[in-house]
Scaffold this active site. Structure first.
Site: not given
Lengths: 762, 762
Positions: B482, B592
């Site tokens: 993300e 991430k």
């Protein structure tokens, strides 16, 4: 006659009434008053009964559905500050209203030479009493705090008693409409009345906003032309002050009540109440006619500078004047405010300032009122610190990032992909400053304010961009066209960024040895090395270009998306943004508005003519013009490309967008940017005006059925009159120390009062 | 012993107490009960006193800061349904609490063989009365509606009176924490009590939710082991029912109160009250020990199927069992629910189901309990219609788009760029279905449910993608990572989409002539031409690859962004998402979690080994592992690439993430996906398990200091035992009709009870 807009009052529907509230609003750039009916409308009408002060706002929460780091969670909103426009009139107890009795005739007028709106009505009550009513309203350009209503009533066919109930309501609410994303969804009590008093029948009130803690003072006084009038002023519930005026009348007699409202605020005055009291005293001493006179003078000067006439299309002529007048009404006259997307004519877009100001409205003022333009640009300087803070919030290590929408300079955009991500706002502001400099030669402005903005915005580009194989790229930004978001190397953005970098460095070299230049260098700690970086980034700026087609793609991956099938899209599905999820729109080649084409307008040298032409033709097929900012850019670029018919066709009726309510939402406020865009379409498009480092040039043509047009502009303190006829164009230097000018490719030097003429039929 | 978790109660701080609420929660996939202390905690503790029902929710508003077309403006949230766990104990009026008197000793136990949590305490009151307390809690796997508390108190050093005040609170609120975006920000009264009554000391209550109009029935009964107990049940304010039990005790005597709570709901029962009443009757007839016995049986079967042992690391061994047990506790046992991101252990992520289920938790069940896996997949079939509606909302003309987060199948994600835009959820679900088929050979499931999902998700890819120069591309989607949003050709997404398209077509040909196949074809109107399109899109799927570096970029423009300087990022700025605006993160190469690397895990043939290795090494340097779903994927891929040390190092302590509260947020609930991920790291990583069309193979190694490990899995109804030792690996077919298997590259055929052994030191 081309400065008078008249509208017969035949239709008293909700829609028509709301529309007139916008069209006949009064504003002077400081205060704005919606053209609501003094006596009110039926309760189920969605009237926007508003009075606004430019830059006066409160802060409201704007919760994010999912709150990520540094998302904006509150926003500023322009406030409806008071209601001093309500006046009820009774003839022997029968209340005047278009919604009872009979309106025998009525019209509304906007007189742009007098700077006054007027409503004239002949009305018959249910019992047959006939009133002749004439209401004049003005927001004074001479005394910005002043709003006046001159309310004249003639008892046509009876003797008896006329009563005026005139209100002063200090606490009001904003309009709300939960169905429209462009308007506030909820109404809220933002104002608290902290002072209210009556002194010699003059009422004063001070309100304070809940969060922003701003104060607004209003003072209201009345004059009556009859000595036998009984006047009684009282304060009631909710601090509503009523001035009750009762006058015995004989048949045929006319009673005139003049209501003076004075607005002051704590943004501009330490003690708004005292300031308001003093202002009102002076105003009452001067009297209404003094201000009527000053208003006329002011507008006469305005229309001299901003003179524009079009032969052969009277309606268009009127519309052009209307648009210029609305721009004037909308524009702040100090740097506490700016020009909101809907001016001061309504609450659409919550009174926020967008790129609209710099790119669509300011060019008009730069050419017709450079001092005002300079002041409007000052607003961005005043908010530079907030732009610096905004840059930090977005993770930048240096520079300034201007907010996408704001009142005080704080970002108020709730959906960042088509808000904050529009980094081009930085380049737009830079472009406007550079353009201002090129038109006026005002290097002092650059020295004092402009270059600091340019350097800080240029710094942001350095921080936001990076090099890929020697090319400077800008990733994850959104261009003007909001149907494509967060892309890499949006052509428009890269072009304005390049221009920003170029001039930041150029001005640096121009001022670095001056006292103010040295001060600036010290203040923001700029080093030669950083300037070199700017020059390098500018030189190596990547600009997308598709070799295969010879067309400039809107961004790196634009051409890898399928073309939206506009022909198969049902009419009722426009504007697309109201009918398709943004993620869906992002996945297609479809444009809400001019983006790449807009860049062609701004930069003559954007590409060679063939590329521009091919690109223009391409974007024509995929642009919906769902934004009112689009067609004027297409018109100007068409003109540049000598596509005269297209230029005229894109111009079309856009000048009449609000007068004819073409977007069906003029009731929420005027489309101020479109008004500026139409002006530009004439001046930059049809007349081919170019102002650059090498000077000024024009290259006009006569669009469509026009038989001639003329306008005045100011270039380097030279006031020029340009007159385009069928076979010739002439330029007169009305006043000024002289200038060179290129007309249709030929160079001239003009002295004061001199006229040159070029035969365009040769 | 490796199935018992024990924790001494020494620290009664807020933090430690909340943590134990999660670690010692009881759940059976239908109901979940936080391990809160029966007697309560001090008022300023942020205890999450919750009891949940899988799939039971209410709808709450989720206003968008700026609402664009078809944005999600309400969401489902898992409800805290009742409080039947509160019991206060008084010794001659002195109330037992760890926060008064003296806790002489205390421990909490999770016994995974018995399926019971236990708290044993020796406590001394302020006046010196000593109590020996033993509290056992169970949520029954045999009777899913049942939660029991067996509360035993021994009066160690006094004779007198023991009093139990046991509560039944039908109306409770959810936990809220406005500071953490991963938890609900506001508490709200979702439940209304519509029935409450007491019949023969048994209390019944029915509540109804405000918006979703679901009903939850609770029935509570008590048993006491003393005939001289006085029992009085009364209803008070807010329909709180109190069962007051007073028992005279002699020194040394033990009083045991058994509290039965039964939960039923209107999702599963037409008349939850009657259903609950009947269930409770049966339960009381059977008695507690019956359910204790059934619980043990159930878990014995579970741990037989899901047997896993690791030699040489007892703590890890325990953790591995704990994780499998928690997966079992979390998983729905019917298709009204699924597996929430935090199971039924807490309110983090509001009880929503994500891709976590299919990609991280389901593989465990596919290998150890295919029937349960089948049922979990059924949930996606039950919500297929809602996925079809979601596709329409996103502008697709056909197909189904599964929601990023949901309870009933409706999209509940508030920020679509890292929510709804994660189209890979479609491919993830498809992958899970295909994997289920490959492991079980269950074509009936494909026939009845699986292929309909595959065809509808494949249709969506056809509609979302388009061809560019003969290559099928997927624009504007977000991959698992993300920190980069709405990109073109995210490698992971394109890989799962390709797999989805491939198998949708493949299954089509397998079933098109069957009766159910024909039914399906008719039902969804699929044509051969569409299947051809799927095959074409699959064949021409574009997969980004950087020629220059030989590395696979995460998406088309990933390599045009600068690399985030992780070394210079202050420690306190992790996880990055809490410290940087997303737009800033999007502009860098920083991940991430595993994205491209995750694809390497799923697809052996993703790329050649050299490309995978180079890419793996590259992503190692730019991945923060801010998500708990990341390291296991890195571990598995490292193992695949024979990077044994790295595989072990990424595995690290991740199996102990919750037991050791390594992310400091286990108090909000367990990290269920990580638990599944750790399981996969052992089975798919260290043991090198592969199951494909060509069969099953293993290729194990011994990581780190492990001296051996073994586990059971089920392949095509064959129960296999795999035992990895220092120098050898053996496979035993515990039961089943026989299967081929490739071990360390050698092919074998196994018959029931047969063991094969391969020397791995050769």
């Amino acid at each position: 006659m081309n400065k008078i807009i008249e509208k017969k009052m035949l239709d008293f529907s909700n829609e028509e009434t709301s529309l007139s509230e916008t069209l006949f609003h009064n504003a002077n750039g400081y205060i704005g008053v919606r053209g609501t009916l003094e006596e009110g409308v039926p309760g189920d009408y969605d009237t926007m009964r508003g009075m606004y002060i430019n830059g006066f706002y409160d802060i409201i929460p704007m919760k994010q559905a999912e709150n990520l780091c540094n998302f904006v969670e509150e926003k500023e909103t322009m406030l409806n500050v008071a209601d001093t426009q309500t006046i009820e009139v009774y003839a022997d107890g029968e209340r005047f209203s278009h919604f009872s009795g009979k309106t025998l005739s009525g019209k509304r007028i906007l007189n742009m030479e007098d700077g006054i709106t007027e409503r004239t009505v002949i009305w018959e009550s249910e019992t047959g009493k006939k009133l002749n009513i004439d209401i004049k309203r003005m927001t004074s350009f001479h005394e910005l705090s002043l709003f006046t209503i001159e309310y004249a009533v003639t008892a046509e066919n009876f003797s008896g008693e006329l009563e005026f109930k005139s209100y002063h309501k200090p606490k009001v609410r904003n309009y709300c409409n939960p169905k429209d994303p462009r308007l506030a969804a909820e109404s809220h009590d933002h104002l608290k009345t902290i002072i209210s008093c009556i002194e010699n029948s003059i009422s004063f009130a001070v309100t304070e906003t809940e969060k922003s803690r701003l104060k607004c003072a209003t003072a209201v006084a009345h004059e009556v032309n009859k000595s036998n009038a009984r006047i009684c002023t009282t304060e009631g519930e909710d601090n509503i002050i009523t001035c009750d005026i009762i006058v015995p009348v004989k048949k045929g007699e006319t009673v005139v009540v003049t209501k003076y409202s004075v607005f002051t605020d704590s943004l501009r005055e330490k003690d708004p109440l005292t300031a308001g009291r003093n202002k009102l005293k002076r105003i009452l001493d001067n009297g209404l006619n003094y201000y009527y006179g000053k208003q006329k003078e002011y507008l006469s000067r305005f229309f001299e500078r901003a003179m524009m006439e079009i032969d052969g299309d009277e309606a268009l002529n009127k519309a052009v004047n209307f648009n210029m007048y609305e721009l004037l009404q909308s524009s702040a006259k100090d740097s506490h405010g700016n020009i909101a997307a809907k001016g001061l004519s309504g609450e659409g877009y919550e009174g926020h300032y967008f790129w609209d100001t710099e790119m669509f409205m300011l060019p008009f003022f730069v050419l017709t009122d450079p001092d005002l333009a300079r002041m409007l640009l000052r607003y961005r300087y005043e908010t530079l610190d907030k732009a610096r803070e905004n840059a930090l919030l977005l993770g930048h290590k240096k520079g300034a990032l201007y907010p996408w929408r704001t009142i005080t300079g704080v970002e108020c955009s709730g959906y960042f992909p088509s808000g904050t991500a529009q980094y081009h706002i930085n380049g737009d502001i830079a472009y406007a400053i550079i353009n201002y400099y090129l038109v006026t030669g005002d290097l002092e402005f650059i020295n004092e304010w402009g270059e600091e903005i340019l350097l800080e915005t240029a710094r942001l580009w350095l921080d936001a961009g990076n090099y890929v194989k020697g090319r400077f790229v800008l990733n994850d930004v959104t261009g003007p066209d909001e149907y494509t978001c967060m892309v890499n190397n949006n052509y428009y953005t890269n072009m304005v960024a390049r221009h920003n970098l170029l001039w930041a460095a150029r001005f640096y070299h121009m001022i670095k040895e001056t006292a103010s230049g040295k001060k600036l260098i010290k203040k923001i700690g700029i080093k030669e090395a950083e300037i070199k970086e700017m020059e390098e980034a500018c030189k190596n700026m990547y600009l997308p270009y598709d070799e295969e087609t010879g067309i400039i793609p809107q961004d790196d991956s634009f051409f890898s998306k399928p073309v939206w099938d506009l022909k198969k899209t049902p009419r009722e599905n426009f504007p697309l943004l109201l009918h398709y999820h943004p993620l869906h729109l992002y996945r297609y080649q479809v444009c809400k508005q001019a983006d790449t084409v807009m860049a062609f307008f701004l930069f003559d040298d954007a590409a060679n003519k063939d590329t521009m032409l091919k690109s223009f033709r391409y974007y024509e097929t995929i642009t919906t013009h769902d934004s009112s900012l689009s067609k004027c850019a297409f018109s100007i670029v068409a003109a540049k490309l000598s596509l005269k018919d297209e230029a005229f066709s894109y111009f079309g009726n856009s000048a009449k967008l609000d007068l004819n309510n073409m977007h069906k939402n003029t009731k929420d406020g005027i489309h101020t940017a479109n008004m500026g865009g139409c002006y530009m379409a004439v001046v930059y498009g049809f007349a081919g005006l170019k102002i650059g480092e090498s000077g000024i040039s024009i290259n006009p043509f006569l669009p469509g059925k026009w038989t001639g047009y003329r306008f005045n502009i100011c270039y380097h303190e030279n006031n020029l009159h340009i007159d385009v006829k069928k076979d010739s164009v002439s330029v007169t230097l009305l006043s000024g120390s002289g200038t060179g000018i290129t007309v249709c490719g030929k160079e001239f030097t003009l002295k004061e009062k001199e006229t040159i003429e070029v035969n365009t039929n040769a």
